[in-house]
Write a protein that holds these residues in place. Structure first.
Motif, mmCIF file in Angstrom:
data_model
loop_
_atom_site.group_PDB
_atom_site.id
_atom_site.type_symbol
_atom_site.label_atom_id
_atom_site.label_comp_id
_atom_site.label_asym_id
_atom_site.label_seq_id
_atom_site.Cartn_x
_atom_site.Cartn_y
_atom_site.Cartn_z
ATOM 1 N N ARG A 156 7.560 -6.103 -3.522
ATOM 2 C CA ARG A 156 6.852 -6.868 -2.362
ATOM 3 C C ARG A 156 7.191 -8.162 -1.313
ATOM 4 N N ARG A 181 6.671 6.134 -1.769
ATOM 5 C CA ARG A 181 4.730 5.223 -1.439
ATOM 6 C C ARG A 181 5.790 4.188 -4.025
ATOM 7 N N ILE A 237 8.636 -1.696 4.994
ATOM 8 C CA ILE A 237 8.240 -0.729 4.706
ATOM 9 C C ILE A 237 7.879 -0.249 6.524
ATOM 10 N N ALA A 238 8.290 0.927 6.898
ATOM 11 C CA ALA A 238 8.052 1.216 7.887
ATOM 12 C C ALA A 238 8.364 3.305 8.677
ATOM 13 N N ASP A 296 7.503 -1.599 14.840
ATOM 14 C CA ASP A 296 6.884 -1.401 13.446
ATOM 15 C C ASP A 296 8.011 -1.298 12.990
ATOM 16 N N ILE A 348 9.612 -8.794 8.761
ATOM 17 C CA ILE A 348 9.136 -10.202 9.346
ATOM 18 C C ILE A 348 10.030 -10.972 8.121
ATOM 19 N N VAL A 396 8.355 -5.266 12.862
ATOM 20 C CA VAL A 396 7.340 -5.872 11.202
ATOM 21 C C VAL A 396 8.137 -5.647 10.345
ATOM 22 N N SER A 397 8.239 -4.625 10.411
ATOM 23 C CA SER A 397 8.860 -4.515 8.292
ATOM 24 C C SER A 397 10.009 -5.888 8.261
ATOM 25 N N TYR A 432 4.208 6.839 11.251
ATOM 26 C CA TYR A 432 2.968 6.546 11.764
ATOM 27 C C TYR A 432 2.746 5.198 12.520
ATOM 28 N N ALA A 433 3.915 4.741 12.404
ATOM 29 C CA ALA A 433 4.223 3.316 13.100
ATOM 30 C C ALA A 433 2.260 2.648 12.572
ATOM 31 N N ALA A 434 2.450 1.171 12.069
ATOM 32 C CA ALA A 434 1.206 1.514 11.154
ATOM 33 C C ALA A 434 1.478 -0.628 12.088
ATOM 34 N N ALA A 440 7.818 1.501 -3.342
ATOM 35 C CA ALA A 440 7.460 0.202 -2.159
ATOM 36 C C ALA A 440 5.999 -0.289 -2.823
ATOM 37 N N THR A 441 5.419 0.400 -4.405
ATOM 38 C CA THR A 441 4.458 0.249 -5.294
ATOM 39 C C THR A 441 3.283 0.504 -4.491
ATOM 40 N N LEU A 442 3.161 1.790 -3.637
ATOM 41 C CA LEU A 442 2.076 1.709 -3.066
ATOM 42 C C LEU A 442 0.768 2.974 -4.260
#
Lengths: 278, 257
Positions: free
Chosen positions: B85, B57, B90-91, B154, B160, B157-158, B94-96, B60-62
């Motif tokens: 970013r 986290r 990030i994956a 997931d 893209i 998406v990460s 939880y498969a966001a 990933a800048t979270l």
């Protein structure tokens, strides 16, 4: 497959432009969900529809008698109350849906994208605002089918609609803030019943002067009361002259409350999103 | 997989120096050092509560941290989070993704949030569906997907924006062996194409199969670092033995690592 950038670079744009575009994109997701799952919207409408049946028809004559009006007249009085009640229960939907995005990691993913962070929340509230148009249109159509109508001009009806939407906007930010704070969607569902006093200890189902005298004052200051009294006046559904200070200044308070709530909850929610030190 | 060592001239894709993080008075990360060479798969192993997710986290800048220096893909996470970013994906477990929408709608939607134009977003979604073997399921709602398909979506998406650095937080937790194999294949392909992957895992077999290097994290510190083969040799057994030796309750006289 190669690691070289296969994606076209993005045009540089001012931040405010991306904030608007990203908010709309975020909102679009919720609207697309509504098209895929219209039953979610129907679920939201179940509470006010049941309230119409219970308060309008089961208790309607008794409540009307208590107010010394006939049952049909009571239902006309009731409907604007139920419009605002729907706005209040909307808090629960927003909270649960935000909590699901936190739990499911969607919120983290959005925060890891090179998009405007504030748009993550602003888009959610924009979606709530657009959804409310559909909800109110359905409820008003239902109201008309059971004899409710507005007696003023179209201008008054539009103003009443605006006040209800403003209240939903404020409640949307309450829901967003709560969604970021609760431990998960289950917690949000568990406390859903807490919305009942917010929705009903107000000028929604019965006028506050029929409540116990110690409760009438606080109930008139419930943010719903001013909106309900003001929309009743605008629709021409009022059962009698206002009996409280809030009732006499309903239009003013109906604007002031949502502004205060939004101005409090929006910065808190944005700060929470930034901090997010879970 | 072959073992690659970090050449002194190569700038690490991920670099943490003396990373410290406190939460509620408790030390979560206690002077963590980590360097991951570009184009490698690096595993972060550790027992529950060791701080693996916190590391991801922060990278990933979270999440913020209290002291230390952290660079990802050449950008400082504190001074240039937007730069980070733009270069990461990030994956994880939880498969966001949105369960109600279709796989294609998810990809197009996230592509729009990556600021691709509508047409480019549609094309990118179609490419990724193909690459992650999801064409057949593209127009079905994600809630009907299997665990492995969901995790592959997931990953798609990460990727893209063709992330240079990909963070995978427990990518195969809760998956059956077949789905796990599918996710591993997808990760191997990404690494072969030059993406740096940092993954956290509790499955030692996963680390053994996928990772060029492994760091063992315990109580907020790296207690061992090396290729899976090196760690096994040091423990004189399997990776399980190494893991248990390194993270077992230690007496004060035994130094970590």
């Amino acid at each position: 497959m190669s690691a070289a950038p296969e994606v076209p670079p993005v045009m540089p744009r001012p931040e405010i432009w991306w904030f608007a575009v990203d908010s709309w994109t975020v909102a679009r997701r919720h609207l697309m969900r509504l098209l895929h799952r219209p039953d979610e919207l129907l679920g939201t409408l179940l509470i006010p529809v049941m309230a119409v049946v219970m308060f309008g028809f089961v208790f309607g004559d008794a409540l009307g008698a208590a107010m010394t009006v006939p049952g049909g007249r009571y239902r006309e009085f009731l409907l604007p109350g139920l419009f605002a009640l729907t706005m209040a229960f909307g808090i629960g939907n927003t909270t649960i849906s935000v909590a699901e995005d936190v739990r499911g990691g969607v919120l983290d993913r959005l925060r890891s994208l090179p998009m405007s962070p504030a748009a993550v929340l602003a888009g959610r509230s924009l979606a709530d605002l657009l959804t409310v148009v559909v909800e109110l249109a359905i409820l008003m159509g239902l109201g008309r089918s059971i004899g409710w109508q507005w007696h003023g001009g179209i201008g008054g009806a539009v103003a009443a609609f605006g006040l209800l939407a403003l209240l939903r906007l404020a409640f949307s930010w309450v829901g967003i803030l709560l969604g970021l704070l609760v431990s998960g969607p289950e917690a949000a569902m568990k406390y859903f019943a807490l919305l009942f006093p917010l929705a009903m200890v107000a000028d929604t189902v019965i006028p506050t002067d029929l409540m116990p005298s110690w409760l009438a004052g606080p109930a008139s200051w419930n943010p719903l009361s001013a909106t309900v009294i003001a929309t009743r006046a605008l629709f021409g559904n009022a059962a009698g002259p206002p009996t409280s200070w809030v009732g006499e200044h309903a239009a003013l308070v109906a604007v002031a409350w949502p502004v205060v709530i939004t101005a409090t909850c929006m910065p808190l929610a944005l700060a929470r999103l930034r901090r997010s030190a879970r | 997989m072959t073992t690659r060592s970090i050449a002194p001239s190569t700038r690490p894709a991920i670099l943490c120096e003396d990373l410290r993080k406190l939460r509620g008075g408790r030390t979560v990360l206690d002077g963590l050092d980590l360097a991951v060479a570009p184009g490698t798969v690096h595993g972060l192993l550790g027992p529950n509560g060791a701080g693996k997710t916190t590391v991801v986290r922060i990278l990933a800048t979270l999440q913020r941290f209290d002291s230390g220096r952290v660079r990802v893909a050449g950008c400082d996470v504190t001074r240039d989070p937007a730069g980070v970013r733009a270069r990461i994906g990030i994956a994880g477990q939880y498969a966001a993704v949105d369960e109600v929408l279709t796989g294609r709608a998810n990809l197009e939607w996230f592509a729009r949030l990556h600021h691709l134009r509508a047409k480019a977003a549609r094309r990118r979604a179609a490419d990724l569906l193909e690459r992650f073997d999801l064409v057949g399921a593209a127009d079905r709602p994600v809630r009907h997907y299997s665990g492995g398909m969901r995790r592959r979506l997931d990953l798609a998406v990460s990727m893209i924006r063709s992330a240079q650095v990909l963070f995978l937080d427990e990518p195969s937790t809760g998956l059956d062996p077949r789905s796990r194999g599918e996710v591993w294949d997808a990760v191997r392909e990404l690494a072969a194409a030059g993406t740096t992957v940092l993954l956290t895992t509790q499955y030692l077999q996963e680390a053994d199969q996928l990772c060029d290097r492994v760091s063992v994290l315990d109580r907020g510190r790296i207690v061992a670092d090396g290729s899976p083969a090196q760690l096994k040799a040091r423990a004189g057994g399997t990776l399980d033995d190494a893991f248990l030796q390194l993270t077992a309750v230690r007496g004060p006289e035994r130094r970590a690592g």
